[in-house]
Write a protein that holds these residues in place. Sequence first.
Motif, PDB file in Angstrom:
ATOM      1  N   GLU A 108       1.099  -1.177  -0.045  1.00  0.00           N
ATOM      2  CA  GLU A 108       0.338  -0.316   0.597  1.00  0.00           C
ATOM      3  C   GLU A 108       0.262   1.236   0.024  1.00  0.00           C
ATOM      4  OE1 GLU A 108      -3.957  -1.262   1.360  1.00  0.00           O
ATOM      5  OE2 GLU A 108      -2.520  -0.946   3.492  1.00  0.00           O
ATOM      6  N   ILE A 109       0.742   2.578  -0.958  1.00  0.00           N
ATOM      7  CA  ILE A 109       1.536   3.628  -1.023  1.00  0.00           C
ATOM      8  C   ILE A 109      -0.118   4.398  -0.894  1.00  0.00           C
ATOM      9  CG2 ILE A 109       2.847   4.879  -2.618  1.00  0.00           C
ATOM     10  CD1 ILE A 109       4.285   2.231  -3.786  1.00  0.00           C
ATOM     11  N   CYS A 110       0.430   5.294   0.203  1.00  0.00           N
ATOM     12  CA  CYS A 110      -0.502   6.224   0.755  1.00  0.00           C
ATOM     13  C   CYS A 110      -0.138   7.609   0.035  1.00  0.00           C
ATOM     14  CB  CYS A 110      -1.087   5.802   2.277  1.00  0.00           C
ATOM     15  SG  CYS A 110      -1.854   4.474   2.731  1.00  0.00           S
ATOM     16  N   LEU A 111      -0.553   8.744  -0.093  1.00  0.00           N
ATOM     17  CA  LEU A 111      -0.856   9.937  -0.161  1.00  0.00           C
ATOM     18  C   LEU A 111      -1.442  10.762   1.350  1.00  0.00           C
ATOM     19  CD1 LEU A 111      -0.179   8.856  -3.012  1.00  0.00           C
ATOM     20  CD2 LEU A 111      -0.049  11.388  -3.725  1.00  0.00           C
ATOM     21  N   VAL A 112      -0.599  11.785   2.154  1.00  0.00           N
ATOM     22  CA  VAL A 112      -1.193  12.124   3.362  1.00  0.00           C
ATOM     23  C   VAL A 112      -1.082  14.238   3.379  1.00  0.00           C
ATOM     24  CG1 VAL A 112      -0.862  11.700   5.886  1.00  0.00           C
ATOM     25  CG2 VAL A 112      -0.770  10.413   4.615  1.00  0.00           C
ATOM     26  N   LYS A 113      -2.759  14.280   3.075  1.00  0.00           N
ATOM     27  CA  LYS A 113      -2.587  15.168   3.395  1.00  0.00           C
ATOM     28  C   LYS A 113      -2.444  16.300   4.934  1.00  0.00           C
ATOM     29  CE  LYS A 113      -6.422  17.617   1.520  1.00  0.00           C
ATOM     30  NZ  LYS A 113      -7.468  17.973   1.293  1.00  0.00           N
ATOM     31  N   THR A 114      -1.048  16.947   4.360  1.00  0.00           N
ATOM     32  CA  THR A 114      -0.468  17.408   5.700  1.00  0.00           C
ATOM     33  C   THR A 114      -0.776  18.974   6.297  1.00  0.00           C
ATOM     34  OG1 THR A 114       1.633  17.675   4.553  1.00  0.00           O
ATOM     35  CG2 THR A 114       1.721  15.731   5.817  1.00  0.00           C
ATOM     36  N   GLY A 115      -1.462  19.424   5.417  1.00  0.00           N
ATOM     37  CA  GLY A 115      -1.557  21.325   5.341  1.00  0.00           C
ATOM     38  C   GLY A 115      -3.136  21.830   4.328  1.00  0.00           C
ATOM     39  N   THR A 116      -3.241  23.017   3.864  1.00  0.00           N
ATOM     40  CA  THR A 116      -4.632  22.753   3.276  1.00  0.00           C
ATOM     41  C   THR A 116      -4.288  22.261   2.289  1.00  0.00           C
ATOM     42  OG1 THR A 116      -3.409  24.964   2.836  1.00  0.00           O
ATOM     43  CG2 THR A 116      -4.929  25.223   4.431  1.00  0.00           C
ATOM     44  N   SER A 117      -2.597  21.531   1.348  1.00  0.00           N
ATOM     45  CA  SER A 117      -2.737  21.960  -0.166  1.00  0.00           C
ATOM     46  C   SER A 117      -3.532  20.166  -0.691  1.00  0.00           C
ATOM     47  CB  SER A 117      -1.506  21.402  -0.631  1.00  0.00           C
ATOM     48  OG  SER A 117      -0.673  21.078  -0.222  1.00  0.00           O
ATOM     49  N   THR A 118      -3.457  20.872  -1.660  1.00  0.00           N
ATOM     50  CA  THR A 118      -3.956  18.501  -2.233  1.00  0.00           C
ATOM     51  C   THR A 118      -3.079  17.663  -2.651  1.00  0.00           C
ATOM     52  OG1 THR A 118      -5.923  20.317  -2.875  1.00  0.00           O
ATOM     53  CG2 THR A 118      -5.579  17.550  -3.735  1.00  0.00           C
ATOM     54  N   PRO A 119      -2.696  16.937  -1.879  1.00  0.00           N
ATOM     55  CA  PRO A 119      -1.894  15.199  -2.515  1.00  0.00           C
ATOM     56  C   PRO A 119      -2.396  15.200  -3.814  1.00  0.00           C
ATOM     57  CG  PRO A 119      -2.612  15.076  -1.068  1.00  0.00           C
ATOM     58  CD  PRO A 119      -3.435  15.715  -0.435  1.00  0.00           C
ATOM     59  N   LEU A 120      -1.662  15.036  -4.577  1.00  0.00           N
ATOM     60  CA  LEU A 120      -1.898  14.189  -6.354  1.00  0.00           C
ATOM     61  C   LEU A 120      -0.110  13.441  -6.640  1.00  0.00           C
ATOM     62  CD1 LEU A 120       0.640  15.911  -8.503  1.00  0.00           C
ATOM     63  CD2 LEU A 120      -0.580  17.846  -7.593  1.00  0.00           C
ATOM     64  N   ILE A 121      -0.805  12.663  -8.162  1.00  0.00           N
ATOM     65  CA  ILE A 121       0.189  11.323  -7.660  1.00  0.00           C
ATOM     66  C   ILE A 121       0.395  11.579  -9.794  1.00  0.00           C
ATOM     67  CG2 ILE A 121      -0.750   9.681  -7.045  1.00  0.00           C
ATOM     68  CD1 ILE A 121       1.848   7.887  -7.064  1.00  0.00           C
ATOM     69  N   SER A 122       1.544  11.538 -10.398  1.00  0.00           N
ATOM     70  CA  SER A 122       1.303  11.184 -11.418  1.00  0.00           C
ATOM     71  C   SER A 122       1.586   9.480 -12.036  1.00  0.00           C
ATOM     72  CB  SER A 122       2.400  12.106 -12.105  1.00  0.00           C
ATOM     73  OG  SER A 122       2.508  13.520 -11.864  1.00  0.00           O
ATOM     74  N   ALA A 123       2.829   8.648 -11.780  1.00  0.00           N
ATOM     75  CA  ALA A 123       2.678   7.739 -12.227  1.00  0.00           C
ATOM     76  C   ALA A 123       3.182   7.440 -11.005  1.00  0.00           C
ATOM     77  CB  ALA A 123       3.517   7.396 -13.143  1.00  0.00           C
TER      78      ALA A 123
END
Length: 846
Positions: A159-174
Motif C-alpha cells: 500500500e502506497i499512501c498520500l497523506v494531506k498535511t496542510g491545506t494543499s491537495t496531494p497528487l500523483i502522476s505515475a
Amino acid sequence: MGATLNGLLFYVCAAFSIIHLAHSQNQQGFISLDCGLPSNESPYNEPFTNLTYISDASFLHSGKTGTIHKDLKTHFMKPYTGLRYFPDGIRNCYNLSVMQDTKYLIRTVFVYGNYDGLNASPRFDLYLGPNIWTTIDAKLSGPGMAQEIIHITRSNILEICLVKTGTSTPLISALELRPLPYDTYITRTGSLKYVDRIYFSNSDQGVRYPEDVYDRAWSPFLPVEWTQINTTLNVVDPHKDYNPPQDVIKTAATPAIASEPMTFSWTLDTSDDETYAYLYMADIQKVRNNDTREFDIIANGKVEFDPYSPMKFEVEVLFNRVPLKCEGGLCRVQLSRTRKSTLPPLMNALEIFQVIEFPQSETNQDDVIAMKNIRDTYGLNKISWQGDPCVPKQFLWSGLRCNVIDVSTPPRIIALDLSRNNLTGEVPEFLAKMKSLMLINLSGNKLRGRIPQALLDREKEGLKLTLDGYLRTCKSCKKKFPVVAVVGASLSSVAIIITVVVLIFIFKRKKPSISKVKRSSLELKNRRFTYSEVKDMTNNFQVVLGKGGFGVVCHGFLNNQQVAVKVLSQSSTQGYKEFKTEVELLLRVHHINLVNLIGYCDEGNDLALIYEFMENGNLKEYLSGERDGSVLNWPSRLKIAIESALGIEYLHIGCKPPMVHRDVKSTNILLGQHFEAKLADFGLSRSFLVGSKTHVSTTNVAGTIGYLDPEYYQKHWLTEKSDVYSFGIVLLEIITGQPVIDQSRENSYIVEWAKSMLANGDIESIMDPKLQREYDTGSSWKALELAMACINPSSAERPNMTRVAHELNECLEVYENLTKRRSQDANSSKSTGHSISFVSDTPSAR
C-alpha cells in the motif's frame, strides 16, 4: 557531487524522447500505473520506452483526475502528463498485489503542472504501508519530481499512501514497480532510498528501459576535472545480476591530470543517516602490455583499503556491506592511484542510496483480509477505510480498536463497531475468523437470519457480541415444517431414516474398537507408562545417551522403534514442577519443529519422559566437533537455524496461551536422521499474557548462563523477546563455531568477542574456520547481522521470531541463488571472489 539534486531522477525520466528505442524486453512482474488515465484508454505502450502502462482506477477507491497545463505536455513522457489528486480525506492509498518477499524498485512520479490553474504547488507526505517514506514538496522540485526506493515486500499486498498535511491537495502522476534479483542491493537493515544514479559521460542522453532491463534511470555526469573515455567493444557482464546497460559501462571517467585522485562526494540528510554506494568498474581502455591500473579506495579520508585493479572489458560492482555514516552528512570517497600504477584510476558508473527504515509492522494480514472482506461485502466505502487499519494510530479506521504492542509485532484488531451502518443480509460468519476480536457490535443494522454457530462458539470463548434483539430471539429457533408434510411422508422414506439412524448408532458403538486397532504403540502418544515398562524399554537403562540437570537420557526401544528416555535423577536440580510443566506442555502442543513426546512415567519418585529418538544428537555436539569431527556445512546450518526458529515461533504465537521456552540453547536443539531440527526440554517453559501487558514479572530467573537475556536477568520481566536473545546466541554459535563462554579468549563471552571481531569488519575472522570458507559473504553477513539484532540489549529493539525465521529464509535463498548462478557459469567465480571493498567492511565485488 554536482548531480545529486533530488529532482534529477525526474528529469531523467522526462528526457527519453532523445533515446534510441532498442528491442523490447520482458516486462514480467512490472507494474506501471498511469495515474488518472481513463479506463477506456488503458492499456497503452509508451512510445519511447515501449513500457506498457495501465490505468490506476482499479487500485484505489478515491481521488479525481486531472491533466497538467497544455504548454507543459510536450516536455514529459505520456504517463507523467495526467494525474490523480485527492481533495477528500486525509489518507488516500493505492492497494497493489505484489509477490511477497520480493525485492522491488518502487518509483513514484509527481508533476503538478498547474493542473488546477492556482499556481499553488502542493506539499504532502508519502507513506509506504504504515510507515512514512518522505515528504513531497512540489514547490522545491521545479516542474516535478520522483521518489524511488528499493524495498522487500513483507506480504502480497503493498500500500502506497498520500497523506494531506496542510491545506494543499496531494497528487500523483505515475507509480512504477520493477522486481529485482534478490541477491542485489543487500542491506544490513531497512530499505534503500535513492540519492543518485549516474554514468560518467558528457552525453546529454539519459538511459532507461529497455536498455536497462530493470528500468533504472541513469543520468550522464562528468565533472570538469575528469576526462571521458569510451569503447565500441562489448563489455562483458559475467554474472547478470546488477545488469548495467551497455550504454552505461561502455563509457568511463579518469582524472584529467593522471597523477590526481578521483574524488566524489554526496550529502545525506543528517550525520546519523547511513549510506550505501555501488561502483561499476570495467577497464575499457586499450593500453600497453606493461601498463598497470591500480588504485586505493578511501572513504571519508580515514580508511585505506587493498589496491584494486578493474577487469579488462568485464564489469564488476563494488559496494559496502556495512552502511557508511558521514560526519555532518557529507560523504567523500576517493580513488587514488598506487605507486606502482602507470595509469590513473577509472570508474564507469555509480549508484548511491540512503538507508531508510520502515520499523512499524503492518496489521496482522488475516485481520486485514477480513476487514477488506467486510468493506467489499457490504460496500462500506468509508473514506477513512484506506491503508493499514490500525497504524499509524492517527489513521485508525473508524469503528476499530487495535492492540498495538510494539513496532515489530503486527497489530491485532480487538474490537469492531459496525453499528448503525445500514448493513443488510445475513450476519457475517467470517467475522468469527478474526480470532483476536474481543468485541463485535452489529446493532442498529438491517441484518436478518440466524446468528452463525461459529460466532456463537466464539461467544462461549469470551467474545462480546452485540446484536439487535430480534436476532437474539432466533438464537435457538429451529426450522419448522408443516404437519401435513410430515404426515405425508412415505413409509419407505421413514424406513430409510430409521435404517440410517441404526447404522449411525452401530458405527458409533464400534468406533472406539476400530480406533484401538489402528493405533500402533508409537501412535498412542502421551501414554502413561509404568516404571517397570520404562526399565524394560531401556534394558534397565543400559545405554546412556547424555546427562543434564534433569538426570540421564537413555536409549530404548518401544515396539522395535527407537526412543529416547529422560529419567529424573533423585539428586536432580530440576524437580517435579519442571517435569509436570514439560508433560503438560507437550500434551497440548504439536509442531514439526518441537520434539515429540510419546509418553511419560509418573510413579512415586520415579519420573521419566519418553521422546521420539533423534538420531544425530544435539546441535552443540556438531558445532564443537564432538561428533567424530563431522562438520555441518553452511546451508545445513541455515536450515537448522530456520527450523529451530519456527519451533520457537510456534510457542510464541501458535500456543494458546503463548509460551516462552526460557532455555533456548544449542544442546536443546536436537537433530533427526536427516538433520531436521527440533526444539527440546520444556521444563522451564512459562506462559505469558497477551494484550495490554508487555511482560510477566517472575520471582526467580530461569535459564542457562551465557544464553540468558540480560534485561530479563536484571528486571525479572519475562517476554517472548527473552527467547529471541537466547536464539541470537545460538545463531552466533552456528555462524562462528565458537563456545558461548571461553576463558582462553581475550573476550570470554561470545557476544563481546563477536562485537570486537565486527569492529574489524572481516567476515573470515568471524566465520567458523571448520567451514573452510565454503560460504558466501552475502548470506553470512545477513545471518550475522540478524544474530546481532537478536542480542540487542533492549528487548524492544529485537525482532520477533516470525521476522527472525523470515530473514533466515532470506539468507538461505541468497546462498542458494548464488550457488545456482555459479553452477550455471563456472567461469564467473574469479570475479565473484575479488577481495575489495571501498568502505568500512568486508570484500564485496560482483
